[in-house]
Write a protein that holds these residues in place. Structure first.
Motif, short mmCIF file in Angstrom:
data_model
loop_
_atom_site.label_atom_id
_atom_site.label_comp_id
_atom_site.label_asym_id
_atom_site.label_seq_id
_atom_site.Cartn_x
_atom_site.Cartn_y
_atom_site.Cartn_z
N ASP A 1 -56.78 -14.14 25.21
CA ASP A 1 -57.84 -13.30 24.34
C ASP A 1 -58.27 -14.15 23.26
O ASP A 1 -59.27 -14.13 22.62
CB ASP A 1 -56.96 -12.30 23.59
N THR A 2 -57.49 -15.51 22.94
CA THR A 2 -58.03 -16.33 22.05
C THR A 2 -59.32 -17.08 22.44
O THR A 2 -59.81 -18.12 21.61
CB THR A 2 -57.09 -17.46 21.50
N ILE A 3 -59.81 -17.29 23.81
CA ILE A 3 -60.55 -18.32 24.10
C ILE A 3 -61.56 -17.34 24.91
O ILE A 3 -62.53 -17.91 25.72
CB ILE A 3 -60.14 -19.27 25.24
N THR B 1 -64.44 -21.71 30.42
CA THR B 1 -62.97 -21.95 30.11
C THR B 1 -62.06 -20.78 30.42
O THR B 1 -61.05 -21.00 30.99
CB THR B 1 -62.65 -22.54 28.85
N HIS B 2 -62.36 -19.52 29.73
CA HIS B 2 -61.53 -18.41 30.06
C HIS B 2 -61.44 -18.29 31.78
O HIS B 2 -60.27 -17.83 31.90
CB HIS B 2 -62.22 -17.29 29.47
N ARG B 3 -62.29 -18.37 32.33
CA ARG B 3 -62.52 -17.95 33.74
C ARG B 3 -61.22 -18.82 34.45
O ARG B 3 -60.56 -18.60 35.35
CB ARG B 3 -63.66 -18.07 34.39
N THR B 4 -61.67 -20.35 34.01
CA THR B 4 -60.93 -21.20 34.73
C THR B 4 -59.48 -21.22 34.27
O THR B 4 -58.60 -21.41 35.15
CB THR B 4 -61.51 -22.80 34.27
N TYR B 5 -58.96 -21.02 33.22
CA TYR B 5 -57.73 -21.19 32.69
C TYR B 5 -57.10 -19.72 33.21
O TYR B 5 -56.02 -19.67 33.47
CB TYR B 5 -57.68 -20.87 31.20
N LEU C 1 -53.56 -19.93 35.31
CA LEU C 1 -52.20 -19.44 34.69
C LEU C 1 -52.10 -18.10 35.62
O LEU C 1 -50.87 -17.72 35.73
CB LEU C 1 -52.58 -18.63 33.35
N SER C 2 -52.84 -17.66 36.45
CA SER C 2 -52.75 -16.88 37.44
C SER C 2 -51.59 -17.38 38.55
O SER C 2 -50.67 -16.94 38.87
CB SER C 2 -53.83 -15.98 37.99
N ALA C 3 -52.04 -18.55 38.55
CA ALA C 3 -51.16 -19.51 39.80
C ALA C 3 -50.03 -20.05 39.18
O ALA C 3 -49.02 -19.80 40.07
CB ALA C 3 -52.19 -20.68 40.08
N PHE C 4 -49.98 -20.22 37.90
CA PHE C 4 -48.63 -20.43 37.24
C PHE C 4 -47.89 -19.22 37.29
O PHE C 4 -46.49 -19.39 37.67
CB PHE C 4 -49.16 -20.96 35.75
N ALA D 1 -54.77 -25.92 32.26
CA ALA D 1 -54.82 -24.48 31.68
C ALA D 1 -53.40 -24.30 31.16
O ALA D 1 -52.80 -23.84 29.96
CB ALA D 1 -54.93 -23.53 32.85
N LEU D 2 -52.37 -24.95 31.97
CA LEU D 2 -50.99 -24.60 31.62
C LEU D 2 -50.67 -25.40 30.15
O LEU D 2 -49.86 -24.80 29.47
CB LEU D 2 -50.09 -25.16 32.72
N SER D 3 -51.16 -26.53 30.17
CA SER D 3 -50.90 -27.37 29.13
C SER D 3 -51.41 -26.67 27.70
O SER D 3 -50.95 -26.53 26.57
CB SER D 3 -51.65 -28.69 29.12
#
Length: 368
Positions: A36-38, A44-48, A52-55, A100-102
């Protein structure tokens, strides 16, 4: 009072500053709050979100569902890397998802949401061992990429003023303008898709300001060929629509999507039996500029990298040719080195020789 493992120091978790965060907070909830912050940066939101879904899937495999935030351990970064590799993700995707994880872990740290037993510094140290084994993959764009441009440049424009002929003519001119812009600017597909006619002054502007990754403004540069292709396309349109690249179908006048720009490149690539994407234009131009001797700092500016370490990490391997040429030009054979030294230091050498000894032959000294 519920047992707690973290305290939040900034607002944004649905409570007041300083309110304790329950240890029942799930990983999915925390990821949602971070994303929500990005929201402003859609790419970037789509990529992250994908990373993070994979994470989350990785953590669910390891911990079971639902995954609680308190289950984070110091090996999560390293484990996620190996998880992605085991499932056949490309190294490029691996690096993107790791970014994204970082960013997510940084968010947790800043907001005091990491478990008390979790150390981000230790997690990153552990992950470096895996990073050393899997360096950033060097992009290898197809050397025949310029054929994509030639494909559209040589495509015949249909004559006639009926609707079908006009629409086909406009699509070809649009395709020419797109591929020339991608090649000239080395821009990201989102940057090219966002251009307006005003940005490029209908093809008269050589330096164009775009809003790039991270909502940062920068210049992209258009060659004479790119500006001519843009001018030809806009002139043939004869309309007042604002976007530079528009649809010429049912949604006539609507901004052309990134998917449509992608398909423009892939259509020519399929016809030519090439493996080329819009992003490959960026890699191709970076390598080309390196081969032509452009300094890495200039390439950083042209590509819009905020940190030169990114440019160096991705493209410096291609500076090998330039370095090799410098090395070759600055390296003397042992005989050449000796003659050069003798030419410069013959008086000193004669003083150092025993009485009656002759100095070595010095052809260079005679030539001088």
């Amino acid at each position: 009072m519920a047992n707690t493992a973290w305290c939040i120091t900034l607002a944004g978790m649905g409570g007041v500053v300083g309110e304790a965060v329950p240890d029942t907070l799930t990983l999915r909830e925390a990821i949602g709050q971070f994303l929500d912050t990005i929201l402003q940066d859609r790419n970037t939101h789509r990529t992250y979100a994908a990373g993070l879904s994979a994470f989350e899937a990785f953590m669910a495999d390891r911990e079971g569902s639902p995954v609680l935030l308190r289950s984070l351990q110091d090996d999560v970064i390293e484990g996620f890397q190996l998880y992605l590799l085991d499932r056949g993700y490309s190294r490029f995707t691996l690096r993107t998802y790791q970014a994204a994880l970082s960013a997510f872990l940084n968010y947790l740290l800043v907001h005091d949401l990491t478990p008390v037993h979790f150390s981000l510094a230790k997690a990153r140290l552990r992950a470096r061992r895996t990073n050393r084994r899997f360096p950033y993959p060097a992009p290898v764009p197809d050397p025949a990429l310029p054929l994509i441009i030639k494909y559209y440049d040589e495509m015949a424009l249909p004559s006639g003023e009926d609707d079908k002929a006009r629409a086909t003519r406009l699509r070809i001119l649009r395709s020419r303008a797109i591929v020339h812009t991608l090649y000239s600017s080395a821009g990201r597909i989102a940057e090219v898709a966002s251009l307006t006619r005003r940005d490029v002054a209908d093809g008269r502007q050589a330096q164009v300001i775009v809003t790039g990754k991270g909502n940062k403004q920068r210049f992209i540069y258009l060659t004479d060929l790119a500006r001519k292709a843009i001018a030809d396309y806009v002139h043939a349109r004869a309309d007042a629509y604002v976007p530079l690249f528009i649809s010429h179908g049912r949604d006539y006048g609507k901004r052309l999507s990134k998917v449509s720009i992608w398909e423009t490149v892939k259509r020519a690539a399929r016809a030519l039996q090439l493996d080329v994407t819009p992003h490959d234009f960026r890699h191709y131009r970076a390598r080309q500029m390196l081969d032509e001797g452009a300094p890495l700092e200039a390439i950083q500016e042209i590509l819009g990298h905020s940190d030169i370490s990114t440019t160096r990490k991705v493209y410096a391997i291609y500076s090998h040719r330039s370095v090799q040429e410098i090395f070759n030009g600055a390296t003397l054979t042992p005989d050449e080195a000796l003659r050069r030294s003798l030419a410069a230091d013959e008086p000193l050498l004669r003083q150092a020789l025993p009485d009656g000894a002759d100095a070595p032959d010095n052809d260079i000294a005679k030539e001088r």
